[in-house]
Design a protein around this motif. Structure first.
Motif, short mmCIF file in Angstrom:
data_model
loop_
_atom_site.label_atom_id
_atom_site.label_comp_id
_atom_site.label_asym_id
_atom_site.label_seq_id
_atom_site.Cartn_x
_atom_site.Cartn_y
_atom_site.Cartn_z
N GLY A 22 -46.84 48.83 -81.31
CA GLY A 22 -45.63 48.23 -81.86
C GLY A 22 -44.84 49.22 -82.71
O GLY A 22 -43.62 49.34 -82.57
N THR A 77 -31.48 40.94 -87.68
CA THR A 77 -32.76 40.73 -86.98
C THR A 77 -33.93 41.27 -87.81
O THR A 77 -34.93 40.59 -88.03
N ARG A 129 -41.49 52.23 -81.32
CA ARG A 129 -40.14 52.01 -81.87
C ARG A 129 -39.73 53.06 -82.91
O ARG A 129 -38.56 53.19 -83.23
N GLY A 142 -40.51 43.66 -87.87
CA GLY A 142 -39.75 44.27 -86.79
C GLY A 142 -39.10 45.53 -87.34
O GLY A 142 -38.78 45.60 -88.53
N ASN A 143 -38.90 46.53 -86.46
CA ASN A 143 -38.38 47.81 -86.94
C ASN A 143 -37.97 48.65 -85.73
O ASN A 143 -38.49 48.46 -84.63
N PHE A 144 -37.04 49.56 -85.92
CA PHE A 144 -36.78 50.64 -84.95
C PHE A 144 -35.99 51.72 -85.66
O PHE A 144 -35.30 51.43 -86.65
N ARG A 183 -38.56 33.80 -88.53
CA ARG A 183 -37.14 33.83 -88.94
C ARG A 183 -36.58 32.42 -89.10
O ARG A 183 -35.51 32.23 -89.68
N ARG A 228 -44.56 35.12 -82.27
CA ARG A 228 -43.72 34.52 -81.23
C ARG A 228 -44.45 34.37 -79.90
O ARG A 228 -44.27 33.41 -79.18
N ASN A 284 -25.95 42.21 -86.10
CA ASN A 284 -27.12 41.45 -85.62
C ASN A 284 -28.41 42.28 -85.68
O ASN A 284 -29.49 41.74 -85.89
N ALA A 285 -28.28 43.60 -85.51
CA ALA A 285 -29.47 44.46 -85.65
C ALA A 285 -29.98 44.39 -87.09
O ALA A 285 -31.18 44.24 -87.35
N SER A 310 -25.60 47.29 -85.48
CA SER A 310 -24.69 46.14 -85.42
C SER A 310 -25.11 45.16 -86.52
O SER A 310 -26.25 45.21 -87.01
C1 LIG Z 1 -44.58 56.20 -86.61
C2 LIG Z 1 -45.07 55.26 -87.66
C3 LIG Z 1 -44.83 55.75 -89.01
C4 LIG Z 1 -44.54 54.99 -90.06
C5 LIG Z 1 -44.38 53.54 -89.93
C6 LIG Z 1 -43.77 52.95 -91.14
C7 LIG Z 1 -43.33 51.67 -91.18
C8 LIG Z 1 -43.42 50.76 -90.09
C9 LIG Z 1 -42.87 49.54 -90.19
C10 LIG Z 1 -42.90 48.59 -89.09
O1 LIG Z 1 -42.42 47.50 -89.25
S1 LIG Z 1 -43.66 49.01 -87.62
C11 LIG Z 1 -43.73 47.49 -86.67
C12 LIG Z 1 -42.83 47.58 -85.53
N1 LIG Z 1 -43.08 46.44 -84.67
C13 LIG Z 1 -42.08 45.73 -84.14
O2 LIG Z 1 -40.92 46.01 -84.32
C14 LIG Z 1 -42.52 44.57 -83.30
C15 LIG Z 1 -41.47 43.51 -83.14
N2 LIG Z 1 -40.19 44.05 -82.67
C16 LIG Z 1 -39.35 43.42 -81.78
O3 LIG Z 1 -39.61 42.33 -81.32
C17 LIG Z 1 -38.04 44.11 -81.43
O4 LIG Z 1 -38.18 45.48 -81.48
C18 LIG Z 1 -36.90 43.68 -82.41
C19 LIG Z 1 -37.20 44.02 -83.86
C20 LIG Z 1 -35.60 44.39 -81.97
C21 LIG Z 1 -36.65 42.16 -82.35
O5 LIG Z 1 -36.58 41.68 -81.06
P1 LIG Z 1 -35.48 40.55 -80.67
O6 LIG Z 1 -35.72 40.22 -79.24
O7 LIG Z 1 -35.46 39.46 -81.63
O8 LIG Z 1 -34.12 41.33 -80.87
P2 LIG Z 1 -33.06 41.89 -79.81
O9 LIG Z 1 -33.69 42.77 -78.81
O10 LIG Z 1 -32.26 40.72 -79.33
O11 LIG Z 1 -32.15 42.80 -80.78
C22 LIG Z 1 -31.49 42.25 -81.91
C23 LIG Z 1 -30.36 43.19 -82.31
O12 LIG Z 1 -30.90 44.47 -82.63
C24 LIG Z 1 -30.30 45.47 -81.78
N3 LIG Z 1 -31.29 46.50 -81.47
C25 LIG Z 1 -32.49 46.31 -80.89
N4 LIG Z 1 -33.11 47.47 -80.72
C26 LIG Z 1 -32.27 48.43 -81.18
C27 LIG Z 1 -32.36 49.86 -81.27
N5 LIG Z 1 -33.46 50.52 -80.85
N6 LIG Z 1 -31.34 50.52 -81.79
C28 LIG Z 1 -30.22 49.86 -82.23
N7 LIG Z 1 -30.09 48.50 -82.19
C29 LIG Z 1 -31.11 47.81 -81.66
C30 LIG Z 1 -29.89 44.70 -80.53
O13 LIG Z 1 -28.91 45.41 -79.81
C31 LIG Z 1 -29.40 43.39 -81.13
O14 LIG Z 1 -28.13 43.56 -81.71
P3 LIG Z 1 -26.80 43.07 -80.92
O15 LIG Z 1 -26.97 41.61 -80.63
O16 LIG Z 1 -26.74 43.89 -79.65
O17 LIG Z 1 -25.67 43.36 -81.84
#
Ligand SMILES: CC/C=C\C/C=C\C=C\C(=O)SCCNC(=O)CCNC(=O)[C@H](O)C(C)(C)COP(=O)(O)OP(=O)(O)OC[C@H]1O[C@@H](n2cnc3c(N)ncnc32)[C@H](O)[C@@H]1OP(=O)(O)O
Ligand SMILES: NC(=O)C1=CN([C@@H]2O[C@H](COP(=O)(O)OP(=O)(O)OC[C@H]3O[C@@H](n4cnc5c(N)ncnc54)[C@H](OP(=O)(O)O)[C@@H]3O)[C@@H](O)[C@H]2O)C=CC1
Length: 333
Positions: free
Chosen positions: A245, A161, A249, A145-147, A117, A89, A157-158, A155
């Protein structure tokens, strides 16, 4: 576990437990360490492993190639002669990475904006790629993406996403490129980056676990179906490798890192360069007989988490003498 095994003999259990703590602190020095002492046996070798020129005249698409593991894979493929395209992106991040890598390797890295997406954006991205380099020989689906989040707090949407980026995004990229490659009668290597918990499932990352499991089903299925078109499909499941990244998260306070290192038999995290070497091998012609493979690359973490009795690692030789004596003394059931 050690303490539970000797639970019937309370006094002995105490001895075992306190010696285990002493052993841990002897091994690790303190509770705040970053790697186990056995990590000295397993130093990461980070130079490119394949012969130079292994990817000459080959085009590689790496989704999420601007940061973290995708960036490391791009750097290695570029060093080995590939012309790379990185897509995600954030165009500014991609352009910075592309310039840095191509200035080091002398091979062109192209930056193409794409939100995986959106199937229309993916189709336009592939149009751009065709115009820039032609269809790629190597496709690495790495964007994700992950958290961490208790599932009851998610939610809709989470959920959408994460599953959209990981499963639908991988499917859109794979199907769009696959169809065009088939039409052009061109073979390719597809690689998906999943995770060790795609196999086991994991609490607190349920959308990611579900979507990565879907990606594995997708790739194993296409390995069976599209070999006839010259396409290979493989999967790498990484264990923990420090990237901004992932760690921001999944371990935002840094509190889980020690626990992760403690349970990894090789005593350390992986490095981006190590996985980049593996990805390069799997994507290269040296691996042309490899398809449908799921490669776990985690320093032993998965088996360490899985084994019922693995915590007995902390029992000392003296404690084993006591345990063995107790077991041998038992007659009948
Ligand atoms: C420690 C390591 C050990 C092991 C690792 C093992 C596996 C690892 C796997 C991985 O995939 S790691 C890679 C991680 N990298 C990323 O996530 C990078 C990209 N991520 C992002 O851009 C954001 O974090 C994203 C995934 C949330 C997407 O961003 P976007 O802007 O598209 O989304 P929004 O911010 O609009 O959120 C969408 C939706 O999700 C809810 N949300 C966001 N964060 C959280 C949270 N922390 N907890 C709960 N919910 C969350 C957010 O509120 C939105 O929902 P609503 O619209 O509010 O209902
Ligand atoms: N690091 C680790 O310990 C582990 C990582 N993994 C896997 O490794 C891979 C790389 O992760 P890592 O490097 O750690 O983390 P990063 O966050 O650095 O990489 C994720 C990449 O995905 C891209 N991305 C996210 N959403 C989209 C989207 N909608 N469209 C296109 N691109 C997108 C991001 O770029 P942008 O923001 O520009 O879109 C980013 O470059 C992932 O598949 C992850 O699941 C698996 C196990 C362990």
């Amino acid at each position: 576990m050690a303490a539970r095994v000797v639970g019937r003999a309370g006094r002995l259990a105490l001895v075992v437990r306190s010696s285990a703590v002493r052993l841990q602190s002897r091994l690790h020095g303190s509770t705040g360490l970053r790697s186990g002492s056995q990590a000295n046996f397993f130093p990461p070798l980070e130079d490119a492993m394949l012969p130079s020129g292994s990817f000459n005249n080959r085009m590689a698409l790496i989704t999420g190639g601007g940061t973290g593991l995708g960036r490391a894979m791009t750097a290695t493929l570029s060093q080995l002669g590939a012309q790379c395209i990185i897509a995600s992106r954030k165009l500014d991040v991609l352009q910075r990475t592309a310039e840095e890598i191509s200035s080091q390797t002398g091979n062109k890295v192209h930056a193409v904006q794409c939100d995986v997406r959106d199937p229309q954006a993916v189709s336009q991205c592939v149009d751009q790629i065709e115009a820039l380099t032609g269809l790629p020989d190597v496709i690495i689906n790495n964007a994700a993406g992950n958290f961490v989040c208790p599932s009851e707090r998610l939610s809709p949407n989470a959920w959408k996403t994460i599953t959209d980026i990981v499963l639908n995004g991988t499917a859109f990229v794979t199907l769009e490129l696959g169809k065009r490659l088939i039409q052009n009668q061109k073979g390719a290597s597809f690689l998906a980056i999943t995770t060790i918990y795609a196999e086991s499932g994991s609490g607190f990352v349920v959308p990611s676990a579900s979507a990565k499991a879907g990606v594995e089903a997708l790739y194993k299925s296409l390995a069976a179906e599209w070999g006839r078109y010259g396409h290979r499909f493989n999967i790498i499941q990484p264990g923990p490798i420090r990237t901004k990244g992932a760690f921001s998260r999944l371990d935002p306070t840094g509190a889980f890192e020690k626990a992760m290192i403690d349970r990894i038999p090789t005593g350390r995290l992986g490095t981006p360069a190590e996985i980049a070497n593996l990805a390069a091998y799997v994507s290269s012609n040296y691996a042309s007989w490899m398809s449908g493979a799921v490669i776990r690359f985690d320093g032993g973490e998965y088996v360490s988490l899985a084994g019922e009795f693995n915590e007995l690692r902390s029992v000392t030789p003296d404690q084993w003498k006591l345990l063995e004596a107790m077991i041998r003394k038992t007659k009948g059931s």
